[in-house]
Design a protein around this motif. Structure first.
Motif, PDB file in Angstrom:
ATOM      1  N   LEU A 228     -18.032 -10.411 -20.368  1.00 13.72           N
ATOM      2  CA  LEU A 228     -17.754 -10.935 -18.944  1.00 13.72           C
ATOM      3  C   LEU A 228     -16.438 -10.744 -18.502  1.00 13.72           C
ATOM      4  O   LEU A 228     -16.103 -10.484 -17.280  1.00 13.72           O
ATOM      5  CB  LEU A 228     -18.131 -12.335 -18.900  1.00 13.72           C
ATOM      6  N   ARG A 229     -15.531 -10.971 -19.383  1.00 13.03           N
ATOM      7  CA  ARG A 229     -14.142 -10.644 -18.975  1.00 13.03           C
ATOM      8  C   ARG A 229     -13.643  -9.281 -18.764  1.00 13.03           C
ATOM      9  O   ARG A 229     -13.054  -8.826 -17.765  1.00 13.03           O
ATOM     10  CB  ARG A 229     -13.041 -11.280 -20.092  1.00 13.03           C
ATOM     11  N   VAL A 230     -14.414  -8.332 -19.733  1.00  9.78           N
ATOM     12  CA  VAL A 230     -14.359  -6.780 -19.289  1.00  9.78           C
ATOM     13  C   VAL A 230     -14.801  -6.452 -18.045  1.00  9.78           C
ATOM     14  O   VAL A 230     -14.254  -5.799 -17.101  1.00  9.78           O
ATOM     15  CB  VAL A 230     -14.786  -6.157 -20.332  1.00  9.78           C
ATOM     16  N   ALA A 231     -16.120  -7.024 -17.529  1.00  9.40           N
ATOM     17  CA  ALA A 231     -16.607  -6.773 -16.184  1.00  9.40           C
ATOM     18  C   ALA A 231     -15.702  -7.325 -14.980  1.00  9.40           C
ATOM     19  O   ALA A 231     -15.546  -6.877 -13.923  1.00  9.40           O
ATOM     20  CB  ALA A 231     -17.828  -7.575 -16.240  1.00  9.40           C
TER      21      ALA A 231
ATOM     22  N   PRO B 213     -32.290  -8.608 -16.118  1.00 13.77           N
ATOM     23  CA  PRO B 213     -31.682  -9.341 -14.901  1.00 13.77           C
ATOM     24  C   PRO B 213     -30.716  -8.167 -14.126  1.00 13.77           C
ATOM     25  O   PRO B 213     -30.838  -8.052 -13.130  1.00 13.77           O
ATOM     26  CB  PRO B 213     -30.562 -10.474 -15.239  1.00 13.77           C
ATOM     27  N   ALA B 214     -30.027  -7.306 -14.755  1.00 16.92           N
ATOM     28  CA  ALA B 214     -29.347  -6.165 -14.199  1.00 16.92           C
ATOM     29  C   ALA B 214     -30.498  -5.241 -13.495  1.00 16.92           C
ATOM     30  O   ALA B 214     -30.205  -4.813 -12.284  1.00 16.92           O
ATOM     31  CB  ALA B 214     -28.613  -5.372 -15.422  1.00 16.92           C
TER      32      ALA B 214
ATOM     33  N   ALA C  33     -22.718  -7.756  -9.178  1.00 16.02           N
ATOM     34  CA  ALA C  33     -21.459  -7.557  -8.223  1.00 16.02           C
ATOM     35  C   ALA C  33     -21.435  -6.467  -7.295  1.00 16.02           C
ATOM     36  O   ALA C  33     -20.616  -6.001  -6.495  1.00 16.02           O
ATOM     37  CB  ALA C  33     -20.095  -7.420  -9.082  1.00 16.02           C
ATOM     38  N   GLY C  34     -22.736  -5.842  -7.555  1.00 22.21           N
ATOM     39  CA  GLY C  34     -22.964  -4.625  -6.451  1.00 22.21           C
ATOM     40  C   GLY C  34     -22.473  -3.223  -6.934  1.00 22.21           C
ATOM     41  O   GLY C  34     -22.651  -2.338  -6.189  1.00 22.21           O
ATOM     42  N   GLN C  35     -21.978  -3.167  -8.102  1.00 24.99           N
ATOM     43  CA  GLN C  35     -21.787  -1.938  -8.766  1.00 24.99           C
ATOM     44  C   GLN C  35     -22.979  -1.186  -9.131  1.00 24.99           C
ATOM     45  O   GLN C  35     -24.041  -1.759  -9.711  1.00 24.99           O
ATOM     46  CB  GLN C  35     -20.779  -1.671  -9.744  1.00 24.99           C
TER      47      GLN C  35
ATOM     48  N   GLY D  13     -23.149  -4.950 -18.357  1.00 25.05           N
ATOM     49  CA  GLY D  13     -23.995  -4.425 -17.297  1.00 25.05           C
ATOM     50  C   GLY D  13     -24.518  -5.108 -16.337  1.00 25.05           C
ATOM     51  O   GLY D  13     -24.440  -5.059 -15.060  1.00 25.05           O
ATOM     52  N   ARG D  14     -24.998  -6.300 -16.740  1.00 29.23           N
ATOM     53  CA  ARG D  14     -25.517  -7.389 -15.529  1.00 29.23           C
ATOM     54  C   ARG D  14     -24.549  -7.920 -14.757  1.00 29.23           C
ATOM     55  O   ARG D  14     -24.816  -7.929 -13.696  1.00 29.23           O
ATOM     56  CB  ARG D  14     -26.293  -8.502 -16.407  1.00 29.23           C
TER      57      ARG D  14
END
Length: 519
Positions: free
Chosen positions: A508-511, A215-216, A29-31, A23-24
């Motif tokens: 992080l890879r999934v994001a 942070p998100a 990334a602006g989503q 989520g973070r």
């Protein structure tokens, strides 16, 4: 009640190590990200451990899973409160911040594993950059492992050793072992040792809450809804269209372009099984029949180790980790690490009561009070002893699985059998531990196999073959266009280390995969 919010880019179900991290990354990334968390937000200043109460409502308010875990172990039923969280940050707010990278052979060497698709669809070199990014994000400190031929993950300098730690480092090295300072996710090293294993009121321990959700939310691109029990996912023509929730007794639905399951290796498969429909009569994403199967943990081999006589101080150590027995003579054992606890009276009472809760004597009234007598005797006997654990790798077997009963959908239940190879490997591991600790006063703390119920994994494993796995190599469901998984359920093997860094690295890879698709 219908959802009155605009459509979200991504809904993340669960806020633990995987959910908070993914989520973070997406919010940065602006989503537009919506976190749905079953537990409560609580107060940031709360300090509590995993097992301080057994009242469901009180547990939920403290961020603990409210109901017992029902376990059918080798055909025998038992019920107890597992070390699982249910709040912002999930179980990670209680973890000991151990963030160890697995070995190359964990991902690349597949010949000895009972896995029909060959294990991991990625290799160590594919994951290495993500391990490094996760280590930086979680501000890991420690020292490199002298036995490793790999480039270390980014590590901050660890704190100085206390007298007990220094004594044990010396005697372990004298025994021919290679201890290193354990890799730990703490931001402020000097004053943060006491938050290991408990919910920390500060922001020093890097977990799914402090390094992920908070942070998100600070980006302004994310929103958090707590007390949101997701009961069903709605699917139309191979796409998830909505998440149905119970919030304060009312049903609400939330819509998004994409969905990420991060409810843990027990919760995520239960939700997919509960979401069966005409197109997926056995549960969403379950045409392979593998949803909920291949459940793994680690096996704990707990033992006491005494520092040299005359060592000053009584501090507990979490600083020591060793991989001398990780993969020995072709046998998959695992790491040995200090647990950060001493054999104190309170710890011994807690441990004995856990053993009692999992035994056939659990229902005898008042028996738990009698553990105080042997605990007091053991406390005097153990003195300055430090508690270590050998964390042994578990392997996937289809019969070990998460259970789902439509007539009792809130029941958290599993079935697990000890495979003969696991028991044989455990016997060898115990012998290897005992021999390796020569020159030390030591004592094993258990006789029967002990599953680490805080490390469930593997129930939605990823792989290249849709007939034998649930997710593809990007952790997107084979059968669904817009559903990803970012918790420990993706893992096809448990490896020989704590799973937290691997969960974060994969999240992080999934994001990154989601960002590429939405670009």
């Amino acid at each position: 009640m219908p959802d009155t919010t605009p459509e979200w880019d991504v809904i993340v179900i669960g806020t633990g190590m995987g959910g908070g991290t993914v989520g973070r990354a997406l919010a940065v990334a602006g989503q537009k990200v919506l976190f749905l968390e079953q537990g409560q937000a609580g107060y940031r200043s709360e300090v509590n451990g995993l097992s301080e109460t057994f009242v469901p409502e009180a547990r939920l308010k403290r961020g603990l899973w409210p109901t017992p875990l029902s376990v059918t172990l080798n055909g025998k039923e038992q019920s107890f409160y597992a070390p699982l969280g249910a709040g912002v940050g999930g179980s990670s707010v209680f973890y000991a911040a151990t963030l160890e990278r697995p070995e190359r052979h964990d991902l690349d060497d597949l010949s000895d594993r009972p896995h029909p698709t060959g294990g991991w669809p990625l290799r160590f070199d594919d994951m290495a950059p993500w391990f490094a990014r996760a280590a930086e994000m979680f501000q890991v400190y420690g020292s490199p492992d002298d036995l490793s031929a790999e480039i270390p993950i980014p590590l901050r300098d660890p704190p100085l050793l206390n007298p007990v730690e220094d004594s044990l480092f010396q005697t372990l090295r004298a025994a021919g072992l290679h201890p290193y300072h354990a890799h730990t996710g703490l931001k402020r090293v000097a004053d943060c040792q006491t938050c290991l294993g408990v919910k920390c009121p500060k922001t020093c321990k890097m977990d799914g809450r402090s390094a992920g959700v908070e942070p998100a939310l600070a980006t302004g691109m994310a929103r958090l809804i707590t007390g949101a029990q997701v009961t069903r996912l709605h699917e139309v023509e191979g796409r998830i269209t909505a998440a149905e929730c119970l919030i304060n007794g009312e049903t609400q639905t939330f819509h998004a372009k994409r969905f990420v399951l991060a409810g843990g290796a027990l919760g995520s498969p239960r939700l997919l099984l509960a979401s069966a429909n005409a197109a997926f009569p056995n549960g969403l994403a379950n045409r392979s029949g593998q949803v909920g199967r291949n459940l793994m943990f680690h096996l704990n081999e707990m033992f006491a180790l005494w520092p040299q006589r005359g060592t000053p101080g009584g501090d507990a150590t979490k600083a020591i980790s060793m991989r001398d027995l990780y993969f020995q003579n072709g046998r998959r054992f695992g790491t040995i690490q200090a647990m950060g606890i001493r054999a104190s009276y309170g710890e011994i009472v807690h441990y004995l009561n856990l053993m009692l809760a999992r035994s056939r004597f659990a229902k005898i009234p008042g028996l738990s009070q009698l553990t105080r007598i042997p605990a007091a005797m053991a406390h005097k006997l153990f003195g300055q002893a430090q508690i270590f654990v050998g964390l042994m790798e578990d392997l996937p077997y289809a019969e070990n699985r998460v259970l789902y009963d439509p007539q009792n959908p809130d029941k958290l239940a599993i079935s697990y059998d000890f495979h003969p190879e696991l028991l044989q490997r455990r016997r060898s591991f115990r012998k290897a531990i005992w021999r390796s600790m020569r020159g030390h006063r030591r004592a094993f703390l258990g006789f029967t196999p002990e599953l680490n119920y805080g490390h469930p994994c593997g129930t939605l494993r990823f792989g290249d073959d849709p007939a034998a796995s649930v997710l593809n190599a990007d952790c997107r469901a084979h059968d669904l266009q817009n559903l990803w998984v970012a918790d420990a359920s993706f893992m096809p093997t448990s490896m020989g280390v704590n799973p937290s860094l691997t969960i974060a690295a994969n999240a992080l890879r999934v994001a990154d995969a989601i960002k590429k698709e939405s670009a």
